[in-house]
Design a protein around this motif. Sequence first.
Motif, PDB file in Angstrom:
ATOM      1  N   TYR A 149       0.831  -1.195   0.000  1.00 14.37           N
ATOM      2  CA  TYR A 149       0.000   0.000   0.000  1.00 14.37           C
ATOM      3  C   TYR A 149       0.872   1.254   0.000  1.00 14.37           C
ATOM      4  O   TYR A 149       1.957   1.287   0.585  1.00 14.37           O
ATOM      5  CB  TYR A 149      -0.935   0.007   1.212  1.00 14.37           C
ATOM      6  CG  TYR A 149      -2.040  -1.026   1.134  1.00 14.37           C
ATOM      7  CD1 TYR A 149      -3.076  -0.869   0.217  1.00 14.37           C
ATOM      8  CD2 TYR A 149      -2.039  -2.154   1.954  1.00 14.37           C
ATOM      9  CE1 TYR A 149      -4.103  -1.813   0.132  1.00 14.37           C
ATOM     10  CE2 TYR A 149      -3.047  -3.103   1.871  1.00 14.37           C
ATOM     11  CZ  TYR A 149      -4.078  -2.924   0.950  1.00 14.37           C
ATOM     12  OH  TYR A 149      -5.074  -3.858   0.857  1.00 14.37           O
ATOM     13  N   LEU A 150       0.354   2.266  -0.679  1.00 15.62           N
ATOM     14  CA  LEU A 150       0.950   3.588  -0.768  1.00 15.62           C
ATOM     15  C   LEU A 150       2.267   3.622  -1.547  1.00 15.62           C
ATOM     16  O   LEU A 150       2.908   4.669  -1.650  1.00 15.62           O
ATOM     17  CB  LEU A 150       1.171   4.209   0.616  1.00 15.62           C
ATOM     18  CG  LEU A 150      -0.106   4.471   1.445  1.00 15.62           C
ATOM     19  CD1 LEU A 150       0.270   5.133   2.765  1.00 15.62           C
ATOM     20  CD2 LEU A 150      -1.083   5.342   0.677  1.00 15.62           C
ATOM     21  N   ARG A 165      -1.008   3.559  -7.654  1.00 13.73           N
ATOM     22  CA  ARG A 165      -0.730   3.365  -6.239  1.00 13.73           C
ATOM     23  C   ARG A 165      -1.998   2.822  -5.601  1.00 13.73           C
ATOM     24  O   ARG A 165      -3.107   3.276  -5.906  1.00 13.73           O
ATOM     25  CB  ARG A 165      -0.331   4.688  -5.574  1.00 13.73           C
ATOM     26  CG  ARG A 165      -0.106   4.568  -4.064  1.00 13.73           C
ATOM     27  CD  ARG A 165       0.219   5.916  -3.433  1.00 13.73           C
ATOM     28  NE  ARG A 165       1.578   6.349  -3.778  1.00 13.73           N
ATOM     29  CZ  ARG A 165       1.871   7.378  -4.539  1.00 13.73           C
ATOM     30  NH1 ARG A 165       0.873   8.097  -5.080  1.00 13.73           N
ATOM     31  NH2 ARG A 165       3.115   7.720  -4.790  1.00 13.73           N
ATOM     32  N   VAL A 197      -4.329   2.424  -2.393  1.00 12.26           N
ATOM     33  CA  VAL A 197      -4.578   3.063  -1.094  1.00 12.26           C
ATOM     34  C   VAL A 197      -5.660   2.276  -0.378  1.00 12.26           C
ATOM     35  O   VAL A 197      -6.787   2.156  -0.876  1.00 12.26           O
ATOM     36  CB  VAL A 197      -5.017   4.532  -1.278  1.00 12.26           C
ATOM     37  CG1 VAL A 197      -5.275   5.177   0.085  1.00 12.26           C
ATOM     38  CG2 VAL A 197      -3.961   5.313  -2.058  1.00 12.26           C
ATOM     39  N   PRO A 218      -7.285   6.235   3.813  1.00  9.97           N
ATOM     40  CA  PRO A 218      -6.465   7.433   3.971  1.00  9.97           C
ATOM     41  C   PRO A 218      -5.815   7.486   5.349  1.00  9.97           C
ATOM     42  O   PRO A 218      -6.389   7.053   6.348  1.00  9.97           O
ATOM     43  CB  PRO A 218      -7.459   8.576   3.776  1.00  9.97           C
ATOM     44  CG  PRO A 218      -8.607   7.973   3.014  1.00  9.97           C
ATOM     45  CD  PRO A 218      -8.696   6.562   3.474  1.00  9.97           C
ATOM     46  N   LYS A 250      -3.947  14.564  -1.353  1.00  9.45           N
ATOM     47  CA  LYS A 250      -4.179  13.875  -2.610  1.00  9.45           C
ATOM     48  C   LYS A 250      -2.825  13.512  -3.248  1.00  9.45           C
ATOM     49  O   LYS A 250      -1.880  14.315  -3.227  1.00  9.45           O
ATOM     50  CB  LYS A 250      -4.957  14.783  -3.578  1.00  9.45           C
ATOM     51  CG  LYS A 250      -6.329  15.206  -3.072  1.00  9.45           C
ATOM     52  CD  LYS A 250      -7.354  14.133  -3.352  1.00  9.45           C
ATOM     53  CE  LYS A 250      -8.760  14.619  -3.071  1.00  9.45           C
ATOM     54  NZ  LYS A 250      -9.790  13.613  -3.420  1.00  9.45           N
ATOM     55  N   ASP A 251      -2.736  12.296  -3.828  1.00 14.69           N
ATOM     56  CA  ASP A 251      -1.512  11.944  -4.564  1.00 14.69           C
ATOM     57  C   ASP A 251      -1.643  12.375  -6.020  1.00 14.69           C
ATOM     58  O   ASP A 251      -2.633  13.008  -6.416  1.00 14.69           O
ATOM     59  CB  ASP A 251      -1.200  10.450  -4.432  1.00 14.69           C
ATOM     60  CG  ASP A 251      -2.247   9.559  -5.091  1.00 14.69           C
ATOM     61  OD1 ASP A 251      -3.167  10.084  -5.748  1.00 14.69           O
ATOM     62  OD2 ASP A 251      -2.139   8.329  -4.958  1.00 14.69           O
ATOM     63  N   GLN A 277      -5.925  10.437  -5.761  1.00 14.65           N
ATOM     64  CA  GLN A 277      -6.463   9.561  -4.732  1.00 14.65           C
ATOM     65  C   GLN A 277      -6.245  10.225  -3.364  1.00 14.65           C
ATOM     66  O   GLN A 277      -5.196  10.835  -3.114  1.00 14.65           O
ATOM     67  CB  GLN A 277      -5.763   8.199  -4.747  1.00 14.65           C
ATOM     68  CG  GLN A 277      -5.902   7.446  -6.050  1.00 14.65           C
ATOM     69  CD  GLN A 277      -5.153   6.116  -5.999  1.00 14.65           C
ATOM     70  OE1 GLN A 277      -5.753   5.051  -6.006  1.00 14.65           O
ATOM     71  NE2 GLN A 277      -3.841   6.179  -5.956  1.00 14.65           N
ATOM     72  N   THR A 278      -7.235  10.080  -2.472  1.00 13.99           N
ATOM     73  CA  THR A 278      -7.107  10.632  -1.126  1.00 13.99           C
ATOM     74  C   THR A 278      -6.244   9.690  -0.304  1.00 13.99           C
ATOM     75  O   THR A 278      -6.629   8.548  -0.033  1.00 13.99           O
ATOM     76  CB  THR A 278      -8.489  10.804  -0.465  1.00 13.99           C
ATOM     77  OG1 THR A 278      -9.284  11.694  -1.262  1.00 13.99           O
ATOM     78  CG2 THR A 278      -8.350  11.357   0.945  1.00 13.99           C
ATOM     79  N   VAL A 279      -5.066  10.179   0.074  1.00 14.62           N
ATOM     80  CA  VAL A 279      -4.128   9.348   0.824  1.00 14.62           C
ATOM     81  C   VAL A 279      -4.035   9.770   2.284  1.00 14.62           C
ATOM     82  O   VAL A 279      -3.364   9.121   3.092  1.00 14.62           O
ATOM     83  CB  VAL A 279      -2.736   9.388   0.170  1.00 14.62           C
ATOM     84  CG1 VAL A 279      -2.764   8.722  -1.196  1.00 14.62           C
ATOM     85  CG2 VAL A 279      -2.224  10.820   0.041  1.00 14.62           C
TER      86      VAL A 279
END
Length: 409
Positions: free
Chosen positions: A274-275, A300, A302, A305, A369-370, A374-376
């Motif tokens: 992940y990530l 990526r 996720v 978050p 956001k990446d 995506q909300t990380v």
Amino acid sequence: MGIRTQHERVWRQSGRERRAFLTYGVFHAPQVSPVIPSPKAGLVDRTPDIALQTETPGATIYYRDGGEYVRYQSGASIRPSDGAIEAYATADNMRDSEVAKYAYTTVSASVKDSQHVEIAFSEPVQSGSGAGITLQNGRSYRFDIPAASGGQALGVASGTQTSARTVLLTLAVDTSTMLQNAFVVRFYDEAGSYAAQSNSFLLGYVPTPPDPEPEPEVETIGLEIGEDGSVYIRWAQVAGAANYELCLTGKGCETLLQPDNDDQLEYVFADFEYLVKYTATVTAYNAAHQVIAEGSESFRVVAEPVGMTVEATADGLSIAVTWDEVSVADVYVVCLASVPDSCVEVRNGLAHTFADLPAGSYEVTVLAKDEFDQTVGQGSDGVTIADPDPAPLPPPPDDPGPSPLVSSG
């Protein structure tokens, strides 16, 4: 050495010990056998290591080394720099052997043109022709011109000795019309045994290589990447492809064959973290292993978050917001939850201030956001802007008393 007598006189000439008898009369004594080298002198591939011997027991051998004669150690090997040996032997009460001279001859070959080859010898030769050569020591050799790898030989039409050391050979065919090959001049002694050969040399023409096939135009492969517990990578078949190579950063490459049906190709990637950012690259090859299409996509995964610590502080009619960093974030989106169109993007730094706000309670949210949007990471905090203190009322005016224009009665 000769017979020793009281009338013997000894001197040295050219490095050799000489003796003369001053007595009258003729004295005859046996002579030491000549020095014989091993291997025998003649035509060789290269100057060999040479051993010397004589048939006279107990004789001492001397050989020329540079400008003087030195004693030969029995059983030793010598290699003369010029390919020639000069030696004699002595023994008590015997006459010295004759000085024996032996030459070891090497040969080289060079191409003059497509029908002429010159052979050159390290020592002078008595004669040379298209049939063979004879060295100064009288030994004769015949030769042929085979291909170095075998399977082909060139005939010799004639040969002419052009100097004391060179012979020009005229070939029976003009080699300009045959494919290039490497040849040697190979020599055989009078018994038909191999003796030596020249260096290899090239004759013939080199065909012009065909023009290479043009490189195919490279198409673009569209990749579909999704996640359903594992990551799947899918793409449509490429016409003319024989196989595909899929590479994942940090994970190596795998080869997938073109399927027999029209189905999409799919690769399932379960061993992900992940990530972590991955890049998938797919390359399509035709049967000639030429690249005909390729595509690349980064992704990526996720899971949830990351929780972020957000602090919102009221300062008059402003709200100062700070938050902690998320390592894979590309941008931070900061919003006042109850205020439309209040969101701002922060790419540099970990703070933002909202100004000129009315009094009231606010919830501040921050989303990390990446680069794939995506909300990380996410976090929020509440804050209240209090009403400002009302301005004090102005003091009442002073009482002016009765107006002089108004009658009291």
